[in-house]
Design an enzyme around this catalytic site. Structure first.
Site, mmCIF file in Angstrom:
data_model
loop_
_atom_site.group_PDB
_atom_site.id
_atom_site.type_symbol
_atom_site.label_atom_id
_atom_site.label_comp_id
_atom_site.label_asym_id
_atom_site.label_seq_id
_atom_site.Cartn_x
_atom_site.Cartn_y
_atom_site.Cartn_z
ATOM 1 N N ILE A 63 0.836 -1.198 0.000
ATOM 2 C CA ILE A 63 0.000 0.000 0.000
ATOM 3 C C ILE A 63 0.871 1.248 0.000
ATOM 4 O O ILE A 63 0.650 2.184 -0.781
ATOM 5 C CB ILE A 63 -0.955 -0.014 1.210
ATOM 6 C CG1 ILE A 63 -1.969 -1.141 1.056
ATOM 7 C CG2 ILE A 63 -1.674 1.328 1.357
ATOM 8 C CD1 ILE A 63 -2.837 -1.387 2.274
ATOM 9 N N ASP A 110 10.329 2.671 7.180
ATOM 10 C CA ASP A 110 9.944 1.278 7.369
ATOM 11 C C ASP A 110 11.051 0.586 8.152
ATOM 12 O O ASP A 110 12.236 0.886 7.953
ATOM 13 C CB ASP A 110 9.737 0.587 6.007
ATOM 14 C CG ASP A 110 8.930 -0.696 6.114
ATOM 15 O OD1 ASP A 110 7.854 -0.771 5.497
ATOM 16 O OD2 ASP A 110 9.364 -1.625 6.834
ATOM 17 N N ASP A 122 -9.890 5.526 9.910
ATOM 18 C CA ASP A 122 -10.764 4.490 9.353
ATOM 19 C C ASP A 122 -10.835 3.266 10.261
ATOM 20 O O ASP A 122 -11.704 2.426 10.092
ATOM 21 C CB ASP A 122 -10.243 4.087 7.969
ATOM 22 C CG ASP A 122 -11.149 3.095 7.254
ATOM 23 O OD1 ASP A 122 -12.361 3.372 7.155
ATOM 24 O OD2 ASP A 122 -10.654 2.043 6.800
ATOM 25 N N GLU A 137 -13.811 -2.192 17.615
ATOM 26 C CA GLU A 137 -14.834 -2.019 16.585
ATOM 27 C C GLU A 137 -15.964 -3.014 16.819
ATOM 28 O O GLU A 137 -15.728 -4.134 17.255
ATOM 29 C CB GLU A 137 -14.221 -2.224 15.189
ATOM 30 C CG GLU A 137 -13.126 -1.210 14.871
ATOM 31 C CD GLU A 137 -12.475 -1.455 13.511
ATOM 32 O OE1 GLU A 137 -12.913 -2.385 12.798
ATOM 33 O OE2 GLU A 137 -11.526 -0.724 13.164
ATOM 34 N N HIS A 157 -14.047 1.623 8.926
ATOM 35 C CA HIS A 157 -13.151 0.553 8.467
ATOM 36 C C HIS A 157 -13.511 0.129 7.030
ATOM 37 O O HIS A 157 -13.736 -1.050 6.740
ATOM 38 C CB HIS A 157 -13.228 -0.652 9.400
ATOM 39 C CG HIS A 157 -11.998 -1.533 9.320
ATOM 40 N ND1 HIS A 157 -11.551 -2.277 10.378
ATOM 41 C CD2 HIS A 157 -11.123 -1.771 8.302
ATOM 42 C CE1 HIS A 157 -10.472 -2.956 10.024
ATOM 43 N NE2 HIS A 157 -10.187 -2.654 8.772
ATOM 44 N N ILE A 158 -13.533 1.101 6.146
ATOM 45 C CA ILE A 158 -13.928 0.848 4.756
ATOM 46 C C ILE A 158 -12.774 1.051 3.773
ATOM 47 O O ILE A 158 -12.992 1.148 2.570
ATOM 48 C CB ILE A 158 -15.113 1.747 4.341
ATOM 49 C CG1 ILE A 158 -14.745 3.221 4.521
ATOM 50 C CG2 ILE A 158 -16.374 1.378 5.113
ATOM 51 C CD1 ILE A 158 -15.712 4.195 3.876
ATOM 52 N N GLY A 159 -11.544 1.096 4.290
ATOM 53 C CA GLY A 159 -10.399 1.321 3.404
ATOM 54 C C GLY A 159 -10.359 0.369 2.228
ATOM 55 O O GLY A 159 -10.089 0.758 1.097
#
Length: 630
Positions: A384, A403, A486, A491, A513-515
């Site tokens: 991503i 990273d 998100d 949840e 949480h719709i990524g």
């Protein structure tokens, strides 16, 4: 063993082939004609009425032939078409037909003119095919059928089978009324309702056994077959409303699939998982050690998402349960949402939109900036992060990334050696790190203090990686100028009420949480994960498994395949091969892959095996799971 005391009587239409031959002929003859749909509909209705016994077969046949208006020359094209319509499991079990040729008969209300050339390829000679025959006029037009043939009359199959006077147990395999009445009349001993192509309630309700494919029929009768365990006996449980394509893909492969729209709590899952071979989940279902201990038949867990921390991976591996996920399928969806949120936040779009909804007009450039020329800091430069890097740079942003692994920069992106370096230089910080529990509160008060004043924070990774209270404090104090969240530390399992401290704050975008929740991503996941599951179930491939040694297998041809999962201790391969040698099994090929805890060996054998070999291999010390594919 050839020459059994059983005789097998097969129907032709919708059994040996996946279609009704006269319906196919009608399709061919009516192609391009204006009345095609109406005539086809009428023919199919007449076909079904005859198959279900609602009208006499004689009437059904007469009415269809009148509507067809066919010629003898049309039959060549029909045969060619029917060769492409052999039932899938029939075609893959040609060996059964060859080995048991002397015991197989075809009794059909169809016509020998097109049945004989099809079944000849399955070693069924014309003399063991009992069917109707057409009548032709002098120019070759089909004008009727031989009315003296018993199969042209109502319940003609009963009379035909009675006349054959077959010895031994007679089993009938078919899909309709004319098939099950043979057993009802006492002429046949068993009726198997064949539902691979069409499921007729009357036939199924009157069957000794419903068989969704030939493998099931062969399994029940302990006959040689393409696969050792019929796919319809493999139970798949899909939770959390995974995309319907996943259900369709797995069902079409022949598996028994159940779909549940929500996640299941541990105790309920423990009950439901008994007898289940494949479990499909998303992020909310917790596959714990207790769940895995209760899973008496579990082979695979498919995670229809990126993360797998909801699965006890080590326990799964030790139990011989392979886990697959979808690491790439929703990458683009998450990246596009990140790009959209960056632009929305930098332009204060939500504030302006809310004002308009409230009837206010406030045209201003206050807190509204282009993204071009701004610094984007990407934390987590995986699939991503890298794609976001490319798109952001294309929009004119300067990209920095951090990273913990050594990742090669794409384009003009600049690698930061420390998190502090990235935070101090970025106008926008976006999180794309994994679900390792060590990442809890990865961004806390200290890290937020290191960010630029007025910066923006976006979290599309995991809810627990950001300290929400620290974020709220920074937004209220204007240390940060906005945020998009998100994912959340906790949840709900299903849609409903939700509370977070971030609600009501200015220039904060909150999404549930719709990524990765786009039609495209869910469709891709619903293709990717089932393909991995099917590849493992069907061939033993473990490529891309999260918790298992990876083996990519060549296509298996004319061999039996044994899958052996065991603890990785010295001497197991020697023990396996000693068993195979004892039973004089010739190894065509063998593949082994191990990690620190388990070994996975696949053996292809070009010789038939008996059950003693299976028992011996299952008894090899340190065996975790053993499975026969063919």
């Amino acid at each position: 063993m050839v020459g059994t005391t059983r005789k097998y009587v097969f129907d032709f239409d919708s059994t040996l082939t996946s279609v009704e031959a006269l319906d196919v002929l009608a399709e061919m003859l009516l192609d391009g004609k204006s009345n095609k749909d109406a005539v086809l509909s009428e023919i199919q209705e007449i076909t079904n009425l005859g198959i279900d016994g609602d009208i006499s077969f004689t009437e059904s046949l007469e009415r269809r032939i009148r509507l067809l208006n066919a010629h003898q020359n049309d039959l060549d094209g029909l045969v060619k078409e029917l060769r492409q319509k052999i039932s899938r499991s029939i075609e893959e079990n040609k060996a059964f037909f060859k080995e048991y040729a002397e015991d197989i008969y075809v009794i059909s209300c169809g016509f020998k003119e097109f049945i004989d050339p099809i079944v000849a390829e399955y070693d069924i000679p014309s003399e063991r095919v009992y069917a109707n025959t057409f009548k032709f006029d002098t120019t070759g037009n089909i004008i009727g059928f031989d009315e003296t043939n018993v199969l042209s009359s109502h319940n003609g199959k009963i009379e035909c089978l009675k006349n054959l006077n077959l010895e031994g147990e007679v089993q009938v395999i078919g899909d309709g009324y004319s098939d099950y009445v043979m057993r009802e009349a006492g002429i046949a001993d068993k009726f198997f309702a064949y539902t691979e192509n069409v499921h007729r309630e009357k036939a199924a309700n009157n069957a000794d056994h419903v068989t969704p494919n030939l493998n099931e029929f062969l399994f029940v009768n302990d006959l040689p077959r393409k696969i050792s365990y019929p796919k319809n006996r493999i139970k798949i449980l899909l939770l959390e409303n995974v995309h319907p394509n996943a259900f369709d893909n797995l069902s079409e492969e022949g598996f028994s699939v159940e779909l549940v729209k929500h996640a299941l709590p541990e105790e309920e899952l423990i009950e439901r998982i008994k007898g289940v071979h494949v479990l499909g989940i998303r992020s909310k279902t917790q596959v714990t050690e207790k769940v895995l201990s209760a899973a008496d038949r579990l082979l695979v867990v498919g995670a229809f998402c990126i993360g797998t921390t909801q699965i006890a991976l080590d326990a799964a591996k030790k139990g011989g349960v392979v886990v697959f996920n979808a690491p790439y399928s929703n990458t683009r969806s998450v990246v596009e949402l990140a790009i959209g949120q960056i632009i929305m936040l930098k332009r204060s779009i939500f504030a302006r939109s809310t004002e308009i909804h409230q009837g206010k007009w406030f045209k201003t450039a206050l807190n509204s900036q282009e993204v071009r020329g701004k610094n984007l800091g990407i934390i987590g430069y995986g699939n991503i992060g890298k794609q976001l890097s490319v798109l952001a740079e294309a929009m004119g942003m300067r990209v920095y990334y951090y990273d913990i692994e050594d990742r090669l920069a794409l384009g003009n992106a600049t690698k930061c050696n420390t998190l502090e370096d990235l935070l101090s230089v970025s106008d926008v910080v976006t999180l794309h790190i994994d679900d390792n529990k060590a990442n809890k509160n990865f961004i806390g008060e200290r890290e937020i203090d290191q960010m630029r004043d007025g910066a923006i924070l976006i979290n599309l990774s995991r809810g627990f990686v950001v300290d929400i209270r620290a974020l709220v404090k920074a937004l209220k104090s204007k240390k940060l100028n906005g945020a998009a969240v998100d994912v959340y530390p906790e949840e709900p399992r299903s849609n409903g009420d939700f509370i977070t401290e971030l609600q009501g704050l200015e220039n904060v975008i909150l999404t549930p949480h719709i990524g990765g929740s786009t039609e495209e991503a869910q469709r891709d996941i619903a293709d990717f994960v089932p393909n991995k599951i099917m590849d493992y179930i069907n061939s033993g491939n473990t490529v891309d498994a999260v918790n298992f040694p990876n083996i990519r297998l060549p296509k298996q041809n004319n061999a039996h395949r044994f899958l052996h999962i065991h603890k990785n201790v010295p001497g197991i391969m020697a023990d396996i091969n000693e068993v195979l040698a004892k039973y004089e099994m010739n190894i065509a090929s063998q593949f082994l892959s191990t990690d620190s805890e388990v070994g996975y060996v696949i053996t292809d054998l070009d010789k038939d095996y008996n059950k003693d070999v299976i028992k011996a291999l299952k008894s090899v010390e340190h065996t975790i799971k053993f499975r026969v594919l063919y």
